[in-house]
Design a protein around this motif. Structure first.
Motif, PDB file in Angstrom:
ATOM      1  N   GLY A   7     -18.874  42.702  35.452  1.00 12.00           N
ATOM      2  CA  GLY A   7     -18.244  41.374  35.427  1.00 12.00           C
ATOM      3  C   GLY A   7     -18.270  40.711  36.789  1.00 12.00           C
ATOM      4  N   SER A   9     -20.105  38.535  38.102  1.00 11.66           N
ATOM      5  CA  SER A   9     -20.371  37.097  38.184  1.00 11.66           C
ATOM      6  C   SER A   9     -19.289  36.260  37.509  1.00 11.66           C
ATOM      7  CB  SER A   9     -21.731  36.793  37.547  1.00 11.66           C
ATOM      8  OG  SER A   9     -21.764  37.366  36.245  1.00 11.66           O
ATOM      9  N   GLY A  10     -18.279  36.905  36.934  1.00 13.00           N
ATOM     10  CA  GLY A  10     -17.195  36.173  36.277  1.00 13.00           C
ATOM     11  C   GLY A  10     -16.110  35.784  37.275  1.00 13.00           C
ATOM     12  N   VAL A  11     -15.069  35.148  36.764  1.00 12.71           N
ATOM     13  CA  VAL A  11     -14.006  34.659  37.655  1.00 12.71           C
ATOM     14  C   VAL A  11     -13.323  35.823  38.386  1.00 12.71           C
ATOM     15  CG1 VAL A  11     -12.274  34.520  35.790  1.00 12.71           C
ATOM     16  CG2 VAL A  11     -11.998  33.130  37.798  1.00 12.71           C
ATOM     17  N   ARG A  32     -26.350  40.711  34.033  1.00  8.82           N
ATOM     18  CA  ARG A  32     -27.163  40.768  32.806  1.00  8.82           C
ATOM     19  C   ARG A  32     -28.373  39.855  32.905  1.00  8.82           C
ATOM     20  NH1 ARG A  32     -23.697  39.625  27.754  1.00  8.82           N
ATOM     21  NH2 ARG A  32     -23.062  37.831  28.991  1.00  8.82           N
ATOM     22  N   SER A  36     -27.191  35.464  36.992  1.00  9.83           N
ATOM     23  CA  SER A  36     -26.014  36.194  37.485  1.00  9.83           C
ATOM     24  C   SER A  36     -26.379  37.014  38.722  1.00  9.83           C
ATOM     25  CB  SER A  36     -25.462  37.136  36.417  1.00  9.83           C
ATOM     26  OG  SER A  36     -25.099  36.408  35.302  1.00  9.83           O
ATOM     27  N   VAL A  52     -22.969  46.468  30.009  1.00 10.00           N
ATOM     28  CA  VAL A  52     -21.997  47.564  29.887  1.00 10.00           C
ATOM     29  C   VAL A  52     -22.329  48.547  28.771  1.00 10.00           C
ATOM     30  CG1 VAL A  52     -19.993  46.411  30.928  1.00 10.00           C
ATOM     31  CG2 VAL A  52     -20.438  46.139  28.481  1.00 10.00           C
ATOM     32  N   THR A  73     -15.881  40.788  30.799  1.00 11.41           N
ATOM     33  CA  THR A  73     -15.167  40.221  29.641  1.00 11.41           C
ATOM     34  C   THR A  73     -16.074  39.203  28.966  1.00 11.41           C
ATOM     35  OG1 THR A  73     -14.263  38.368  30.904  1.00 11.41           O
ATOM     36  CG2 THR A  73     -12.830  40.275  30.635  1.00 11.41           C
ATOM     37  N   LYS A  74     -15.639  38.702  27.841  1.00 10.98           N
ATOM     38  CA  LYS A  74     -16.336  37.560  27.224  1.00 10.98           C
ATOM     39  C   LYS A  74     -15.269  36.785  26.485  1.00 10.98           C
ATOM     40  CE  LYS A  74     -20.018  35.375  26.872  1.00 10.98           C
ATOM     41  NZ  LYS A  74     -20.567  34.831  28.117  1.00 10.98           N
ATOM     42  N   VAL A  75     -14.405  36.142  27.250  1.00  8.85           N
ATOM     43  CA  VAL A  75     -13.256  35.439  26.663  1.00  8.85           C
ATOM     44  C   VAL A  75     -13.699  34.047  26.215  1.00  8.85           C
ATOM     45  CG1 VAL A  75     -10.933  34.561  27.130  1.00  8.85           C
ATOM     46  CG2 VAL A  75     -11.680  36.698  28.181  1.00  8.85           C
ATOM     47  N   LEU A 118      -4.720  43.558  30.275  1.00 10.31           N
ATOM     48  CA  LEU A 118      -3.977  42.301  30.063  1.00 10.31           C
ATOM     49  C   LEU A 118      -2.511  42.558  29.759  1.00 10.31           C
ATOM     50  CD1 LEU A 118      -6.429  40.433  27.673  1.00 10.31           C
ATOM     51  CD2 LEU A 118      -5.888  39.805  30.023  1.00 10.31           C
ATOM     52  N   GLY A 168      -1.856  38.966  34.377  1.00 10.09           N
ATOM     53  CA  GLY A 168      -1.329  37.817  33.654  1.00 10.09           C
ATOM     54  C   GLY A 168      -2.464  36.853  33.320  1.00 10.09           C
ATOM     55  N   VAL A 170      -5.027  34.228  33.806  1.00 14.63           N
ATOM     56  CA  VAL A 170      -5.710  33.672  34.981  1.00 14.63           C
ATOM     57  C   VAL A 170      -5.582  32.149  34.933  1.00 14.63           C
ATOM     58  CG1 VAL A 170      -7.964  33.352  36.061  1.00 14.63           C
ATOM     59  CG2 VAL A 170      -7.287  35.621  35.214  1.00 14.63           C
ATOM     60  N   ASP A 174     -10.623  28.411  37.018  1.00 16.97           N
ATOM     61  CA  ASP A 174     -11.479  29.082  36.030  1.00 16.97           C
ATOM     62  C   ASP A 174     -11.782  28.142  34.854  1.00 16.97           C
ATOM     63  OD1 ASP A 174      -8.533  29.552  35.608  1.00 16.97           O
ATOM     64  OD2 ASP A 174      -9.324  30.066  33.652  1.00 16.97           O
ATOM     65  N   ARG A 175     -12.718  28.559  33.994  1.00 16.85           N
ATOM     66  CA  ARG A 175     -13.195  27.645  32.932  1.00 16.85           C
ATOM     67  C   ARG A 175     -12.116  27.291  31.922  1.00 16.85           C
ATOM     68  NH1 ARG A 175     -17.548  29.503  29.812  1.00 16.85           N
ATOM     69  NH2 ARG A 175     -17.303  31.664  30.432  1.00 16.85           N
ATOM     70  N   ASN A 176     -11.249  28.258  31.596  1.00 13.02           N
ATOM     71  CA  ASN A 176     -10.234  27.954  30.588  1.00 13.02           C
ATOM     72  C   ASN A 176      -9.181  26.987  31.136  1.00 13.02           C
ATOM     73  OD1 ASN A 176      -9.401  28.457  27.858  1.00 13.02           O
ATOM     74  ND2 ASN A 176      -7.582  29.406  28.777  1.00 13.02           N
TER      75      ASN A 176
HETATM   76  N1  LIG Z   1      -6.372  37.800  32.324  1.00 12.74           N
HETATM   77  C1  LIG Z   1      -6.919  36.679  31.907  1.00 12.74           C
HETATM   78  O1  LIG Z   1      -6.244  35.692  31.658  1.00 12.74           O
HETATM   79  C2  LIG Z   1      -8.416  36.562  31.810  1.00 12.74           C
HETATM   80  C3  LIG Z   1      -9.255  37.666  31.985  1.00 12.74           C
HETATM   81  C4  LIG Z   1     -10.630  37.450  31.937  1.00 12.74           C
HETATM   82  C5  LIG Z   1     -11.150  36.179  31.687  1.00 12.74           C
HETATM   83  N2  LIG Z   1     -10.274  35.167  31.488  1.00 12.74           N
HETATM   84  C6  LIG Z   1     -10.742  33.797  31.287  1.00 12.74           C
HETATM   85  O2  LIG Z   1     -11.883  33.715  30.449  1.00 12.74           O
HETATM   86  C7  LIG Z   1     -12.651  32.591  30.831  1.00 12.74           C
HETATM   87  C8  LIG Z   1     -14.088  33.019  30.925  1.00 12.74           C
HETATM   88  O3  LIG Z   1     -14.260  33.980  31.961  1.00 12.74           O
HETATM   89  P1  LIG Z   1     -15.498  33.981  32.951  1.00 12.74           P
HETATM   90  O4  LIG Z   1     -15.715  32.588  33.407  1.00 12.74           O
HETATM   91  O5  LIG Z   1     -15.259  35.026  33.949  1.00 12.74           O
HETATM   92  O6  LIG Z   1     -16.764  34.304  32.063  1.00 12.74           O
HETATM   93  P2  LIG Z   1     -17.181  35.352  30.985  1.00 12.74           P
HETATM   94  O7  LIG Z   1     -18.249  34.719  30.226  1.00 12.74           O
HETATM   95  O8  LIG Z   1     -15.989  35.827  30.217  1.00 12.74           O
HETATM   96  O9  LIG Z   1     -17.856  36.569  31.816  1.00 12.74           O
HETATM   97  C9  LIG Z   1     -17.140  37.411  32.612  1.00 12.74           C
HETATM   98  C10 LIG Z   1     -18.043  38.434  33.241  1.00 12.74           C
HETATM   99  O10 LIG Z   1     -18.315  39.476  32.314  1.00 12.74           O
HETATM  100  C11 LIG Z   1     -19.698  39.739  32.304  1.00 12.74           C
HETATM  101  N3  LIG Z   1     -20.144  40.220  30.996  1.00 12.74           N
HETATM  102  C12 LIG Z   1     -19.967  39.640  29.789  1.00 12.74           C
HETATM  103  N4  LIG Z   1     -20.528  40.398  28.833  1.00 12.74           N
HETATM  104  C13 LIG Z   1     -21.056  41.485  29.446  1.00 12.74           C
HETATM  105  C14 LIG Z   1     -21.759  42.623  29.017  1.00 12.74           C
HETATM  106  N5  LIG Z   1     -22.053  42.839  27.730  1.00 12.74           N
HETATM  107  N6  LIG Z   1     -22.178  43.529  29.939  1.00 12.74           N
HETATM  108  C15 LIG Z   1     -21.898  43.336  31.246  1.00 12.74           C
HETATM  109  N7  LIG Z   1     -21.237  42.278  31.715  1.00 12.74           N
HETATM  110  C16 LIG Z   1     -20.812  41.368  30.831  1.00 12.74           C
HETATM  111  C17 LIG Z   1     -20.381  38.432  32.676  1.00 12.74           C
HETATM  112  O11 LIG Z   1     -21.675  38.728  33.176  1.00 12.74           O
HETATM  113  P3  LIG Z   1     -22.932  37.730  33.027  1.00 12.74           P
HETATM  114  O12 LIG Z   1     -22.724  36.636  34.032  1.00 12.74           O
HETATM  115  O13 LIG Z   1     -24.080  38.591  33.399  1.00 12.74           O
HETATM  116  O14 LIG Z   1     -22.921  37.239  31.618  1.00 12.74           O
HETATM  117  C18 LIG Z   1     -19.412  37.927  33.730  1.00 12.74           C
HETATM  118  O15 LIG Z   1     -19.690  38.538  34.959  1.00 12.74           O
HETATM  119  C19 LIG Z   1     -12.079  32.093  32.162  1.00 12.74           C
HETATM  120  O16 LIG Z   1     -11.335  30.942  31.978  1.00 12.74           O
HETATM  121  C20 LIG Z   1     -11.186  33.225  32.604  1.00 12.74           C
HETATM  122  O17 LIG Z   1     -10.085  32.808  33.360  1.00 12.74           O
HETATM  123  C21 LIG Z   1      -8.932  35.324  31.551  1.00 12.74           C
END
Ligand SMILES: NC(=O)c1ccc[n+]([C@@H]2O[C@H](COP(=O)([O-])OP(=O)(O)OC[C@H]3O[C@@H](n4cnc5c(N)ncnc54)[C@H](OP(=O)(O)O)[C@@H]3O)[C@@H](O)[C@H]2O)c1
Length: 300
Positions: A7, A9-11, A32, A36, A52, A73-75, A118, A168, A170, A174-176
């Protein structure tokens, strides 16, 4: 330390790369896609191609690392969360991916895993405080989170150290949050649940510093977030940062439409992160939700 991040490259990953570098650690980030990988390189970390579910790629990337932080993650963002099956991929990452990551870490000889978890999983506790011993409310939406924590506990049973961080919501650039901010700016509703109910939030910058502190934390499960905030104040703070007088709440039928996917976002959770602070010395740089959490979004 040399730390392998999923993860990356994610937030959560971006924040962790910055914080790990600031603390003097070396980072390898799972990517992936070429895009990224380029993002991870630009942040000064070394990309490792794979996902993963690819145990061989994970073992190869993790060899020689001291720790793994499993942040993938993939939220679904915004209304995408309401689509049928919208949580399928994130659930698979938690249930299957976390197992593959834990097995790969063991095979690669890594001694410590940090798992992003979470705090939504706690049962509604009204105005009462919640700590790590408080009851969890298991539903279709929360079970995969608990399964991922169990995968990490198994890693620890077999001789490693695992630290699960119950973050908690995020809330920042971030995107959400950006989606909610745009709605709030247009005067649209963003709130769910009761105005007086409590929620647990964390600024993205504090995710990374928590991951750094987790590298030296005693094994276990910790809540990680800022001071709890009441939903009415949360919604008003976003709306005011977006230039509106006050925020608005969605009608109850929307919550019903989202069933257990949205129910977790309405629980009253006055969560304490004191244990993590006591055990590691971590303190959030953003301890209380204020309009400046949205400065980056307000500038757009
Ligand atoms: N606690 C929380 O509230 C919480 C936690 C997590 C996320 N979120 C929210 O969810 C929204 C989206 O999150 P995001 O922008 O970080 O993007 P995201 O699309 O959820 O991706 C997060 C990370 O996970 C990786 N990933 C996804 N599928 C994978 C897989 N099968 N294998 C390996 N890596 C994988 C992505 O890699 P790639 O770039 O390679 O796809 C990226 O680095 C945001 O608004 C964030 O705040 C909230």
């Amino acid at each position: 330390m040399k730390v392998f991040l999923t993860g990356a490259s994610g937030v959560m990953g971006r924040s962790s790369i910055d914080a790990l570098h600031q603390a003097g650690h070396t980072v390898i980030g799972l990517a992936r896609t070429a895009e990224s990988a380029a993002q991870i390189s630009a942040a000064g970390a070394e990309p490792c191609r794979g996902d993963v579910y690819d145990g061989d790629a994970l073992v190869a990337g993790m060899r020689g690392c001291d720790a793994v932080a499993n942040l993938a993650t993939k939220v679904p963002v915004g209304t995408a969360a309401l689509r049928p099956g919208s949580l399928k991929e994130v659930e698979r990452i938690r249930v299957v991916g976390s197992k593959v990551v834990a097995i790969a870490a063991r095979e690669a000889g890594v001694e410590r895993i940090v798992q992003q978890s979470l705090s939504f999983i706690y049962a509604d506790n009204g105005d009462e405080w919640i700590d790590e011993h408080s009851p969890i409310d298991l539903t279709g939406a929360t079970e995969p989170v608990v399964v991922a924590e169990h995968r990490m506990a198994r890693f620890a049973e077999k001789g490693g150290t695992s630290v699960s961080l119950r973050f908690g919501l995020v809330t920042g650039d971030d995107r959400n949050t950006a989606w909610m901010f745009r709605r709030a700016r247009a005067g649209k509703a963003i709130g769910m649940g009761a105005k007086t109910s409590w929620m647990h939030v964390i600024h993205p910058a504090d995710v990374g510093s928590a991951v750094v502190h987790a590298l030296s934390a005693p094994g276990g499960i910790y809540n990680v977030g800022a001071e709890p905030v009441q939903r009415g104040d949360y919604v008003d703070t976003i709306a005011q940062a977006a230039g509106q007088k006050q925020g608005h709440f969605l009608p109850k039928w929307v919550e019903r439409l989202g069933s257990d996917k949205l129910e977790i976002l309405t629980r009253s959770q006055r969560i304490s992160s004191q244990l993590f602070s006591d055990r590691t010395g971590w303190h959030p740089t953003y301890p209380k939700l204020t309009p400046d959490w949205f400065d980056a979004l307000a500038r757009v």
